[in-house]
Scaffold this motif. Sequence first.
Motif, mmCIF file in Angstrom:
data_model
loop_
_atom_site.group_PDB
_atom_site.id
_atom_site.type_symbol
_atom_site.label_atom_id
_atom_site.label_comp_id
_atom_site.label_asym_id
_atom_site.label_seq_id
_atom_site.Cartn_x
_atom_site.Cartn_y
_atom_site.Cartn_z
ATOM 1 N N CYS A 165 14.524 -62.989 -36.546
ATOM 2 C CA CYS A 165 13.522 -63.917 -36.006
ATOM 3 C C CYS A 165 13.643 -64.049 -34.492
ATOM 4 O O CYS A 165 12.628 -64.072 -33.783
ATOM 5 N N VAL A 166 14.864 -64.131 -33.985
ATOM 6 C CA VAL A 166 15.056 -64.239 -32.538
ATOM 7 C C VAL A 166 14.585 -62.955 -31.853
ATOM 8 O O VAL A 166 13.938 -63.001 -30.802
ATOM 9 N N THR A 167 14.880 -61.812 -32.450
ATOM 10 C CA THR A 167 14.440 -60.532 -31.890
ATOM 11 C C THR A 167 12.919 -60.426 -31.893
ATOM 12 O O THR A 167 12.315 -60.000 -30.899
ATOM 13 N N ALA A 168 12.291 -60.830 -32.999
ATOM 14 C CA ALA A 168 10.825 -60.784 -33.070
ATOM 15 C C ALA A 168 10.198 -61.712 -32.034
ATOM 16 O O ALA A 168 9.203 -61.363 -31.384
ATOM 17 N N GLY A 169 10.788 -62.881 -31.835
ATOM 18 C CA GLY A 169 10.282 -63.809 -30.832
ATOM 19 C C GLY A 169 10.420 -63.263 -29.419
ATOM 20 O O GLY A 169 9.515 -63.403 -28.592
ATOM 21 N N ALA A 170 11.561 -62.632 -29.137
ATOM 22 C CA ALA A 170 11.770 -62.051 -27.803
ATOM 23 C C ALA A 170 10.791 -60.905 -27.556
ATOM 24 O O ALA A 170 10.235 -60.780 -26.458
ATOM 25 N N LEU A 171 10.569 -60.079 -28.561
ATOM 26 C CA LEU A 171 9.617 -58.974 -28.406
ATOM 27 C C LEU A 171 8.188 -59.496 -28.222
ATOM 28 O O LEU A 171 7.420 -58.939 -27.424
ATOM 29 N N ALA A 172 7.833 -60.556 -28.936
ATOM 30 C CA ALA A 172 6.500 -61.146 -28.766
ATOM 31 C C ALA A 172 6.332 -61.710 -27.359
ATOM 32 O O ALA A 172 5.272 -61.568 -26.746
ATOM 33 N N MET A 173 7.389 -62.338 -26.830
ATOM 34 C CA MET A 173 7.325 -62.873 -25.469
ATOM 35 C C MET A 173 7.149 -61.746 -24.463
ATOM 36 O O MET A 173 6.324 -61.837 -23.559
ATOM 37 N N LEU A 174 7.913 -60.685 -24.609
ATOM 38 C CA LEU A 174 7.794 -59.555 -23.680
ATOM 39 C C LEU A 174 6.427 -58.894 -23.791
ATOM 40 O O LEU A 174 5.853 -58.464 -22.788
ATOM 41 N N ALA A 175 5.875 -58.816 -25.000
ATOM 42 C CA ALA A 175 4.532 -58.250 -25.176
ATOM 43 C C ALA A 175 3.475 -59.126 -24.511
ATOM 44 O O ALA A 175 2.533 -58.621 -23.892
ATOM 45 N N ALA A 176 3.636 -60.442 -24.599
ATOM 46 C CA ALA A 176 2.682 -61.351 -23.953
ATOM 47 C C ALA A 176 2.760 -61.237 -22.436
ATOM 48 O O ALA A 176 1.732 -61.249 -21.750
ATOM 49 N N ILE A 177 3.964 -61.120 -21.910
ATOM 50 C CA ILE A 177 4.116 -60.957 -20.466
ATOM 51 C C ILE A 177 3.497 -59.642 -20.018
ATOM 52 O O ILE A 177 2.772 -59.586 -19.028
ATOM 53 N N GLY A 178 3.753 -58.571 -20.753
ATOM 54 C CA GLY A 178 3.178 -57.275 -20.405
ATOM 55 C C GLY A 178 1.670 -57.241 -20.577
ATOM 56 O O GLY A 178 0.960 -56.621 -19.787
ATOM 57 N N GLY A 179 1.175 -57.928 -21.593
ATOM 58 C CA GLY A 179 -0.261 -57.950 -21.839
ATOM 59 C C GLY A 179 -1.040 -58.747 -20.802
ATOM 60 O O GLY A 179 -2.213 -58.472 -20.556
ATOM 61 N N SER A 180 -0.396 -59.721 -20.195
ATOM 62 C CA SER A 180 -1.093 -60.524 -19.193
ATOM 63 C C SER A 180 -0.976 -59.943 -17.788
ATOM 64 O O SER A 180 -1.622 -60.437 -16.866
ATOM 65 N N ARG A 181 -0.209 -58.911 -17.613
ATOM 66 C CA ARG A 181 -0.047 -58.294 -16.290
ATOM 67 C C ARG A 181 -1.369 -57.750 -15.732
ATOM 68 O O ARG A 181 -1.664 -57.975 -14.554
ATOM 69 N N PRO A 182 -2.208 -57.056 -16.525
ATOM 70 C CA PRO A 182 -3.492 -56.594 -15.967
ATOM 71 C C PRO A 182 -4.402 -57.745 -15.519
ATOM 72 O O PRO A 182 -5.110 -57.635 -14.526
ATOM 73 N N GLY A 210 20.000 -72.131 -26.296
ATOM 74 C CA GLY A 210 20.734 -73.365 -26.546
ATOM 75 C C GLY A 210 20.434 -73.962 -27.905
ATOM 76 O O GLY A 210 21.333 -74.422 -28.614
ATOM 77 N N THR A 211 19.162 -73.950 -28.280
ATOM 78 C CA THR A 211 18.767 -74.483 -29.576
ATOM 79 C C THR A 211 19.351 -73.657 -30.710
ATOM 80 O O THR A 211 19.854 -74.202 -31.698
ATOM 81 N N THR A 212 19.297 -72.344 -30.579
ATOM 82 C CA THR A 212 19.854 -71.469 -31.608
ATOM 83 C C THR A 212 21.361 -71.644 -31.709
ATOM 84 O O THR A 212 21.907 -71.728 -32.818
ATOM 85 N N ALA A 213 22.040 -71.722 -30.579
ATOM 86 C CA ALA A 213 23.495 -71.911 -30.596
ATOM 87 C C ALA A 213 23.873 -73.238 -31.248
ATOM 88 O O ALA A 213 24.810 -73.297 -32.057
ATOM 89 N N MET A 214 23.148 -74.302 -30.922
ATOM 90 C CA MET A 214 23.446 -75.594 -31.533
ATOM 91 C C MET A 214 23.149 -75.586 -33.032
ATOM 92 O O MET A 214 23.871 -76.199 -33.818
ATOM 93 N N GLY A 215 22.099 -74.899 -33.438
ATOM 94 C CA GLY A 215 21.790 -74.790 -34.862
ATOM 95 C C GLY A 215 22.851 -74.024 -35.624
ATOM 96 O O GLY A 215 23.251 -74.422 -36.726
ATOM 97 N N LEU A 232 12.720 -70.002 -21.383
ATOM 98 C CA LEU A 232 12.717 -69.650 -22.799
ATOM 99 C C LEU A 232 14.106 -69.240 -23.272
ATOM 100 O O LEU A 232 14.553 -69.649 -24.345
ATOM 101 N N VAL A 233 14.800 -68.459 -22.476
ATOM 102 C CA VAL A 233 16.147 -68.025 -22.855
ATOM 103 C C VAL A 233 17.094 -69.223 -22.913
ATOM 104 O O VAL A 233 17.878 -69.356 -23.860
ATOM 105 N N VAL A 234 17.005 -70.099 -21.933
ATOM 106 C CA VAL A 234 17.898 -71.255 -21.911
ATOM 107 C C VAL A 234 17.609 -72.179 -23.097
ATOM 108 O O VAL A 234 18.524 -72.583 -23.823
ATOM 109 N N LEU A 235 16.343 -72.503 -23.316
ATOM 110 C CA LEU A 235 16.002 -73.432 -24.393
ATOM 111 C C LEU A 235 16.196 -72.821 -25.773
ATOM 112 O O LEU A 235 16.801 -73.431 -26.655
ATOM 113 N N ALA A 236 15.689 -71.610 -25.977
ATOM 114 C CA ALA A 236 15.835 -70.973 -27.289
ATOM 115 C C ALA A 236 17.289 -70.622 -27.559
ATOM 116 O O ALA A 236 17.779 -70.780 -28.682
#
Length: 82
Positions: A51-68, A20-25, A14-18
Amino acid sequence: MLDRARVRETVLPLVVLAGGTTAMGVFGCYQLNQAAGATVNGSGALQLVLCVTAGALAMLAAIGGSRPLLRRVTANPAQTAD
């Protein structure tokens, strides 16, 4: 160990793709504005950062939410006859 691997397999692509895409944009937008002679407004950059910050926080929340769920699934490693 499984949790660490799961986080790496999610975050790294996600970091590499997002990133790279953001940098190219941003690069393309800068070149287009420079070619058109337009002045750069800071509100677009602020919106991109939010938007990038909100996306990163959503990703971290999803990872944390799926841990249980991961812990519950791997709690009993007994083989079953499926």
